[in-house]
Motif scaffolding. Sequence first.
Motif, PDB file in Angstrom:
ATOM      1  N   ARG A  71     136.726  10.047 -83.162  1.00  0.00           N
ATOM      2  CA  ARG A  71     135.932  11.211 -82.757  1.00  0.00           C
ATOM      3  C   ARG A  71     136.796  12.248 -82.052  1.00  0.00           C
ATOM      4  NH1 ARG A  71     130.345  11.040 -82.951  1.00  0.00           N
ATOM      5  NH2 ARG A  71     129.702   9.432 -84.429  1.00  0.00           N
ATOM      6  N   ARG A  72     137.800  11.789 -81.322  1.00  0.00           N
ATOM      7  CA  ARG A  72     138.709  12.726 -80.647  1.00  0.00           C
ATOM      8  C   ARG A  72     139.544  13.494 -81.670  1.00  0.00           C
ATOM      9  NH1 ARG A  72     143.797  10.357 -77.599  1.00  0.00           N
ATOM     10  NH2 ARG A  72     144.626  10.547 -79.714  1.00  0.00           N
ATOM     11  N   ARG A  73     140.031  12.804 -82.679  1.00  0.00           N
ATOM     12  CA  ARG A  73     140.927  13.437 -83.642  1.00  0.00           C
ATOM     13  C   ARG A  73     140.264  14.592 -84.389  1.00  0.00           C
ATOM     14  NH1 ARG A  73     143.386   8.109 -84.267  1.00  0.00           N
ATOM     15  NH2 ARG A  73     141.694   7.451 -85.623  1.00  0.00           N
ATOM     16  N   VAL A  74     138.971  14.472 -84.688  1.00  0.00           N
ATOM     17  CA  VAL A  74     138.320  15.498 -85.513  1.00  0.00           C
ATOM     18  C   VAL A  74     137.883  16.706 -84.704  1.00  0.00           C
ATOM     19  CG1 VAL A  74     137.592  13.860 -87.272  1.00  0.00           C
ATOM     20  CG2 VAL A  74     136.059  14.348 -85.352  1.00  0.00           C
ATOM     21  N   GLY A  75     137.763  16.565 -83.383  1.00  0.00           N
ATOM     22  CA  GLY A  75     137.419  17.701 -82.538  1.00  0.00           C
ATOM     23  C   GLY A  75     135.933  17.839 -82.273  1.00  0.00           C
ATOM     24  N   ALA A  76     135.600  18.583 -81.219  1.00  0.00           N
ATOM     25  CA  ALA A  76     134.202  18.764 -80.813  1.00  0.00           C
ATOM     26  C   ALA A  76     133.393  19.505 -81.860  1.00  0.00           C
ATOM     27  CB  ALA A  76     134.148  19.505 -79.474  1.00  0.00           C
ATOM     28  N   GLN A  77     134.067  20.298 -82.698  1.00  0.00           N
ATOM     29  CA  GLN A  77     133.370  21.112 -83.691  1.00  0.00           C
ATOM     30  C   GLN A  77     132.960  20.309 -84.928  1.00  0.00           C
ATOM     31  OE1 GLN A  77     136.625  21.021 -83.325  1.00  0.00           O
ATOM     32  NE2 GLN A  77     137.368  20.616 -85.386  1.00  0.00           N
ATOM     33  N   ALA A  78     133.427  19.077 -85.074  1.00  0.00           N
ATOM     34  CA  ALA A  78     133.145  18.279 -86.269  1.00  0.00           C
ATOM     35  C   ALA A  78     131.665  17.901 -86.328  1.00  0.00           C
ATOM     36  CB  ALA A  78     133.998  17.019 -86.269  1.00  0.00           C
ATOM     37  N   PRO A  79     131.100  17.825 -87.528  1.00  0.00           N
ATOM     38  CA  PRO A  79     129.670  17.493 -87.662  1.00  0.00           C
ATOM     39  C   PRO A  79     129.303  16.177 -86.984  1.00  0.00           C
ATOM     40  CG  PRO A  79     130.547  18.267 -89.751  1.00  0.00           C
ATOM     41  CD  PRO A  79     131.722  18.132 -88.833  1.00  0.00           C
ATOM     42  N   GLU A  80     130.185  15.185 -87.047  1.00  0.00           N
ATOM     43  CA  GLU A  80     129.858  13.889 -86.439  1.00  0.00           C
ATOM     44  C   GLU A  80     129.802  13.950 -84.926  1.00  0.00           C
ATOM     45  OE1 GLU A  80     134.080  13.178 -88.238  1.00  0.00           O
ATOM     46  OE2 GLU A  80     132.456  14.646 -88.448  1.00  0.00           O
TER      47      GLU A  80
END
Length: 534
Positions: free
Chosen positions: A412-421
């Motif tokens: 979850r950290r790698r994809v960033g706060a903006q990621a849909p998940e």
Amino acid sequence: MKLGIGLKLMAGLVAAALAAGPALAEGTLRVAMTLADIPLTDGAPDQGTEGVRFAGYTLYDPLISYDLSRSDKSADLRPALATEWHTVEGDKTKWVFKLRQGVKFHDGSDFNADSVIFNLDRAFNKEFPAYDPSFERQLKIYLPSLKSWRKIDDYTVELTTKAPDSLFPYQMPRLLIASPAQYEKLGKNWDAFRSQPSGTGPWKIGELVPRQRLELLPNKDYWDKDRVPKLDRLVLLPIPEVSARTAALLSGRVDWAESPSPDTVEKLTSAGMVISTNAIPHVWPYTLSELPGSPFADIRVRKAINLAIDREGLVKVLNGLAVPAAGNVSKQSAWFGKPTFEVKYDPEEAKKLLKEAGYGPDNPLKIKAAISTSGSGQMYPLLMNEFIQENLRDVGVELELEVFEWEALRGRRRVGAQAPENEGIVILNNSYSTNDPYVAVLRYLTPEEIAPKGSNWGSIRDEEIERLAKELRNEFDAKKQDEIIARIHQRFVDRADFVWVVHDVGSRALSPKVKGHVHAQSWFVDFSPISIAP
């Protein structure tokens, strides 16, 4: 809360890990890790910096490493597989590394420039036959400046950065060098390699049982004769549940327990165990989303949450196994600066700021945090987050905790706060090392680091910090670097871009039989000088 692993399953895994394996030989050190699984053994470990500690710097060497031989000073960079490095005159983007000669991989093949190029290609060159996305996933946030690489001769390589970057050497310790010959020998199959890894490190693979144990044997032919391990065997056991680690140590089933349960410190010391701590550069914060629509886009909210946390009270709950944090680095650090915003416990001021931001009894602030069950540097995340949850409730903030297994949280950290998940999640509880300028500040604050490219999870942007970051990367004088870093950190705190809670002290509980342990001022450990008394 959504617990990633059931307690019954956890108990079964612990029992299997402790019971499995042959009779222990004299001189065997058994370590209870906080991890739920064995880290990847291919030279690009997962499971965070604890994965690097146990399955990285044991089996492998980087070009540049850390001096872990002292406990009274910060662990500085030291030569490892590279004996020297420097920029090219007239072009600060090019770094020349002279490589150590006469080094052998565990499989007997030679370490040389081709080995370095192979390991860079396997991680960052998608057209390379040995490329595996796992390597890029684990390494890209740690080498963000790297642009290209080439061999100059058999023992010289040139690495080029995207722009001048004086801090580039601090990125190199995460590049571990695996054996190309072993990869070829095992049919060019990385899964097979992970079962029979080959590096140049002080330890060799003994036996690997997923989710149960990793057994390492000393590399008696290690190139650094001062660091040839003294132990006969190093056994690493994944035991993520804190009470299980403590019980394993008290029962004599392990000799070393990472992050022992705070409420058992007295019991452990009464039983003759040693609680080892040091001022390690490691912070336990909340990383905040500052994206449009996030409440943390408002500096008043960021400051309010910082002021709502009783850090001294939390340290008491942790029985002293932490130090209150007022920023990413300690106040004693040359990088702390002189912030005007003081991170402290002031619930009345927190309420005032929340009211100014439009929150109150009729409009309570509701926020969701992603946290982990355990993991590398996460200390005691359930206990600590529940304590903070109560602190925030006292000022009218409702904190919802969504709980993940550690590696899932890192995803979850790698994809960033903006990621849909990550929709709806505005806080990430992820601890970080702060042992060098790059990891202490830059990787969270600059646009080129915004996830998924780097560690700027919450898309923090500030023109002044970005200007200072550029100035820092073009400054090659160490004293002037410190001055710029202090100005960046000062602004970081004044903007309250994180919520800072505590600094870790690297707590570990040791059997009195453990001898030669040096608790370095680092997240990492050198197991080479350690022995077990009869």
